[in-house]
Write a protein that holds these residues in place. Structure first.
Motif, short mmCIF file in Angstrom:
data_model
loop_
_atom_site.label_atom_id
_atom_site.label_comp_id
_atom_site.label_asym_id
_atom_site.label_seq_id
_atom_site.Cartn_x
_atom_site.Cartn_y
_atom_site.Cartn_z
N PRO A 16 0.90 -1.21 0.21
CA PRO A 16 -0.03 0.03 -0.09
C PRO A 16 0.87 1.22 -0.08
N ILE A 17 0.49 2.01 -0.75
CA ILE A 17 1.22 3.65 -0.78
C ILE A 17 0.47 4.61 0.07
N TRP A 18 1.13 5.05 0.91
CA TRP A 18 0.70 6.36 1.64
C TRP A 18 0.43 7.59 0.88
N PRO A 21 -1.00 11.21 1.31
CA PRO A 21 -1.65 12.25 2.35
C PRO A 21 -3.22 12.63 1.66
#
Length: 140
Positions: free
Chosen positions: A33-35, A37
């Motif tokens: 998973p890519i965070w 914002p």
């Protein structure tokens, strides 16, 4: 002989098809998973030309000094009220606005006063649903 197209031959496949290697199924790796914002909402609308224009007109004596209380914090309104003198100031260009954060705007503009070009710098903060100058300087 010159008019014939070149012969193109197909090369054998180099890599096995996805998911199959020698008859065995290879599970695909799970993507990490890519965070990402959460985007910050845009800044409230800031009309720099109107606010700077009000302050300059008050400083030139063309508007009542009480208007400073509507666009500047009390300490700044009092300080600017002491600088009122009859003169003519006009903006040369549209003000430049930078938003260092959502509720803060920094403004700079070039003005012409009595044949001289001057810089104006100010900082406004959004409080109570309105923009207020917390700093305003005419650099002479």
């Amino acid at each position: 002989m010159f008019g014939m197209p070149p012969v193109v031959r197909r090369l054998p496949a180099y890599e096995p098809p996805v998911g199959v290697a020698g008859g065995f199924v290879i599970p695909r790796p799970r993507p990490r998973p890519i965070w990402v914002p959460v985007p910050e909402p845009p800044s409230p609308v800031f009309d720099a030309s109107r606010l700077v224009g009000i302050v300059l007109e008050v400083l030139d004596g063309r508007r009542a000094a009480r208007l400073l209380r509507e666009v500047a914090v009390p300490v700044l309104a009092t300080r600017l009220g002491g600088l009122v003198r009859p003169r003519t100031t006009r903006m040369v260009r549209v003000p430049r606005v930078c938003h260092p954060s959502r509720f803060v705007a920094e403004v700079s503009v070039t003005v012409r006063r009595e044949g001289r070009a001057l810089a104006v710098a100010g900082r406004a903060e959004h409080r109570g649903g309105r923009w207020w100058f917390t700093s305003f300087t005419v650099l002479e």
